[in-house]
Design a protein around this motif. Structure first.
Motif, PDB file in Angstrom:
ATOM      1  N   ALA A 116       1.321  -0.971   0.670  1.00 61.17           N
ATOM      2  CA  ALA A 116      -0.162  -0.180   0.336  1.00 61.17           C
ATOM      3  C   ALA A 116       1.239   1.032   0.411  1.00 61.17           C
ATOM      4  O   ALA A 116       1.814   1.152   0.911  1.00 61.17           O
ATOM      5  N   ALA A 117       0.076   2.116  -0.578  1.00 63.31           N
ATOM      6  CA  ALA A 117       1.491   3.455  -1.181  1.00 63.31           C
ATOM      7  C   ALA A 117       0.741   4.477  -0.717  1.00 63.31           C
ATOM      8  O   ALA A 117      -0.797   4.407  -1.104  1.00 63.31           O
ATOM      9  N   GLY A 118       1.714   6.137  -0.607  1.00 62.96           N
ATOM     10  CA  GLY A 118       0.694   6.977  -1.311  1.00 62.96           C
ATOM     11  C   GLY A 118       0.545   7.983  -1.890  1.00 62.96           C
ATOM     12  O   GLY A 118       1.393   7.476  -2.532  1.00 62.96           O
ATOM     13  N   TYR A 195       4.685   8.972   9.034  1.00 61.72           N
ATOM     14  CA  TYR A 195       4.386   9.739   7.765  1.00 61.72           C
ATOM     15  C   TYR A 195       4.846  10.582   6.914  1.00 61.72           C
ATOM     16  O   TYR A 195       6.031  11.422   7.451  1.00 61.72           O
ATOM     17  N   GLU A 196       5.330  11.329   5.259  1.00 65.83           N
ATOM     18  CA  GLU A 196       6.387  12.232   5.256  1.00 65.83           C
ATOM     19  C   GLU A 196       5.527  13.389   5.997  1.00 65.83           C
ATOM     20  O   GLU A 196       4.260  13.530   5.622  1.00 65.83           O
ATOM     21  N   VAL A 212       5.090   6.850  -2.394  1.00 62.00           N
ATOM     22  CA  VAL A 212       5.100   6.269  -1.274  1.00 62.00           C
ATOM     23  C   VAL A 212       5.256   5.419  -0.427  1.00 62.00           C
ATOM     24  O   VAL A 212       3.688   5.437  -0.655  1.00 62.00           O
ATOM     25  N   GLY A 213       5.828   4.772   0.028  1.00 61.55           N
ATOM     26  CA  GLY A 213       6.197   3.724   1.087  1.00 61.55           C
ATOM     27  C   GLY A 213       6.992   3.398   1.653  1.00 61.55           C
ATOM     28  O   GLY A 213       7.822   3.944   1.426  1.00 61.55           O
ATOM     29  N   MET A 214       6.488   2.370   2.698  1.00 63.90           N
ATOM     30  CA  MET A 214       7.857   1.889   3.601  1.00 63.90           C
ATOM     31  C   MET A 214       8.056   0.421   3.618  1.00 63.90           C
ATOM     32  O   MET A 214       8.453  -0.508   4.752  1.00 63.90           O
ATOM     33  N   SER A 237      -3.027   4.189  -1.104  1.00 56.79           N
ATOM     34  CA  SER A 237      -4.236   3.918  -0.102  1.00 56.79           C
ATOM     35  C   SER A 237      -4.534   5.418   0.122  1.00 56.79           C
ATOM     36  O   SER A 237      -5.387   5.472   0.810  1.00 56.79           O
ATOM     37  N   ASN A 238      -4.356   6.319  -0.046  1.00 56.95           N
ATOM     38  CA  ASN A 238      -4.149   7.248   0.044  1.00 56.95           C
ATOM     39  C   ASN A 238      -3.680   8.686  -1.044  1.00 56.95           C
ATOM     40  O   ASN A 238      -2.460   8.188  -1.571  1.00 56.95           O
ATOM     41  N   ALA A 240      -0.388  10.874  -0.752  1.00 52.98           N
ATOM     42  CA  ALA A 240      -0.028  11.453   0.406  1.00 52.98           C
ATOM     43  C   ALA A 240       0.387  13.239   0.913  1.00 52.98           C
ATOM     44  O   ALA A 240       0.353  13.652  -0.112  1.00 52.98           O
ATOM     45  N   LEU A 247      -2.783  12.215   8.129  1.00 48.75           N
ATOM     46  CA  LEU A 247      -3.091  10.350   7.205  1.00 48.75           C
ATOM     47  C   LEU A 247      -3.080   9.075   8.330  1.00 48.75           C
ATOM     48  O   LEU A 247      -2.798   9.736   9.861  1.00 48.75           O
ATOM     49  N   VAL A 252      -5.073   3.531   5.598  1.00 49.62           N
ATOM     50  CA  VAL A 252      -4.513   2.939   4.374  1.00 49.62           C
ATOM     51  C   VAL A 252      -5.234   1.638   3.940  1.00 49.62           C
ATOM     52  O   VAL A 252      -5.328   1.165   3.219  1.00 49.62           O
TER      53      VAL A 252
HETATM   54  N1  HPA Z   1       3.172   7.454   2.847  1.00 56.09           N
HETATM   55  C1  HPA Z   1       4.189   6.315   3.807  1.00 56.09           C
HETATM   56  N2  HPA Z   1       3.842   5.027   3.114  1.00 56.09           N
HETATM   57  C2  HPA Z   1       2.308   4.766   3.500  1.00 56.09           C
HETATM   58  C3  HPA Z   1       1.276   5.212   2.731  1.00 56.09           C
HETATM   59  C4  HPA Z   1       1.719   7.151   2.730  1.00 56.09           C
HETATM   60  O1  HPA Z   1       1.249   7.990   2.400  1.00 56.09           O
HETATM   61  N3  HPA Z   1       0.438   5.369   2.949  1.00 56.09           N
HETATM   62  C5  HPA Z   1       0.887   3.952   2.427  1.00 56.09           C
HETATM   63  N4  HPA Z   1       2.065   3.475   3.355  1.00 56.09           N
END
Ligand code: HPA
Length: 281
Positions: A116-118, A195-196, A212-214, A237-238, A240, A247, A252
């Motif tokens: 899942a990433a922003g 989160y960033e 972006v993600g982790m 998922s959102n 950023a 967030l 997410v």
């Molecule tokens: N930033 C970092 N990692 C994430 C995010 C995000 O916005 N959404 C899901 N994982």
């Protein structure tokens, strides 16, 4: 044998005994936040809980079902890591990549890595799927730091095709065939867990980030080191962080859940189209 190879071999030999299907050629999958239900697509599925596997780190975020799932999909054996170790949990990088290295050690034909990433790219919407075309490792870590073990791979592995062209083409063709919108973009991996900030997002947007993600980046480095082809998909998922936008993790996970059916359909299609990538170099 050094400590890394030793612990990989301990995990791999136990898994081979417990579940002989891993001795066939298989597709390895890593399931990201909210995407764990993909294991429901597997027939004759068998779960090997992480805590039962010698040498395997357990993760604090996987919830109850963290484990290696072995099953069949479209006539092919799949081995899926449900739940992964993240750098932010505080475990060593070797633990972060242990799951992926074990899949490679067991002989995975290819790896599909999901997360899942922003969304950083302003044209992306929440719930979109993104095919990862490339990544930037912004974690400050690298799983290959330290003495190189030639038994795993070369000292300076090539990363010019970190995300395999053949596997990407198969996913793109499948998305088109099923009319599933599929963004394509560059994933920036941060260490998290915060989160960033909006300033960080503005910075990475300038630098070419689409999402972006982790997770993911360290795993792909470890897999490429071992010569295994990778393909990656993000669920956006959102958006950023932008000024004034908060967030939270629940959001997410919910969005990732909603994207699940589309992701599953694409994974099925990827396996059905294996003639296009299974045997390629
Ligand atoms: N930033 C970092 N990692 C994430 C995010 C995000 O916005 N959404 C899901 N994982």
């Amino acid at each position: 044998m050094n400590a890394v190879v030793d612990s990989l071999e301990r995990s791999a030999s136990w898994i081979r005994q417990a579940e002989p299907r891993v001795n066939r050629p298989f597709l390895g999958i890593v399931l990201g936040s909210g995407l764990g239900d993909l294991v429901d697509e597997l027939t004759d599925a068998r779960a090997l809980p992480y805590e039962d596997i010698p040498g395997f780190p357990t993760t604090t975020v996987a919830g109850h079902h963290g484990g290696l799932y072995v099953g069949e999909l479209e006539g092919v054996t799949v081995v899926a890591c449900r739940g992964r170790v993240h750098l932010y949990e505080g475990q060593p990088v070797s633990s972060v990549v242990h799951g992926v290295r074990t899949l490679c050690r067991l002989g995975a034909k290819a790896l599909l890595i999901t997360n899942a990433a922003g969304g950083v790219n302003r044209s992306y919407g929440v719930g979109d799927l993104m095919l990862i075309t490339d990544h930037v490792n912004f974690t400050g870590k690298n799983p290959l730091t330290g003495p190189n073990d030639e038994a795993l791979g070369p000292r300076f592995p090539d990363m010019s095709q970190a995300y395999d062209g053949g596997l990407r083409s198969a996913l793109i063709a499948e998305a088109e065939a099923q009319s599933i919108p599929l963004q394509r973009g560059v994933y920036f991996g941060f260490s998290g867990p915060s989160y960033e900030t909006p300033a960080e997002i503005r910075m990475v947007r300038t630098l070419g980030a689409d999402a972006v993600g982790m997770s993911t980046v360290l795993e792909v480095i470890a897999a490429r080191h071992m010569g295994v082809r990778c393909v990656g998909m993000s669920v956006i998922s959102n958006e950023a962080a932008d000024e004034g936008q908060e967030l939270n993790h629940e959001e997410v996970a919910e969005v990732a859940d909603a994207a699940g059916p589309r992701l599953r359909a694409l994974v099925r299609g990827l396996v059905r189209r294996r003639d296009a990538w299974w045997e390629s170099p």
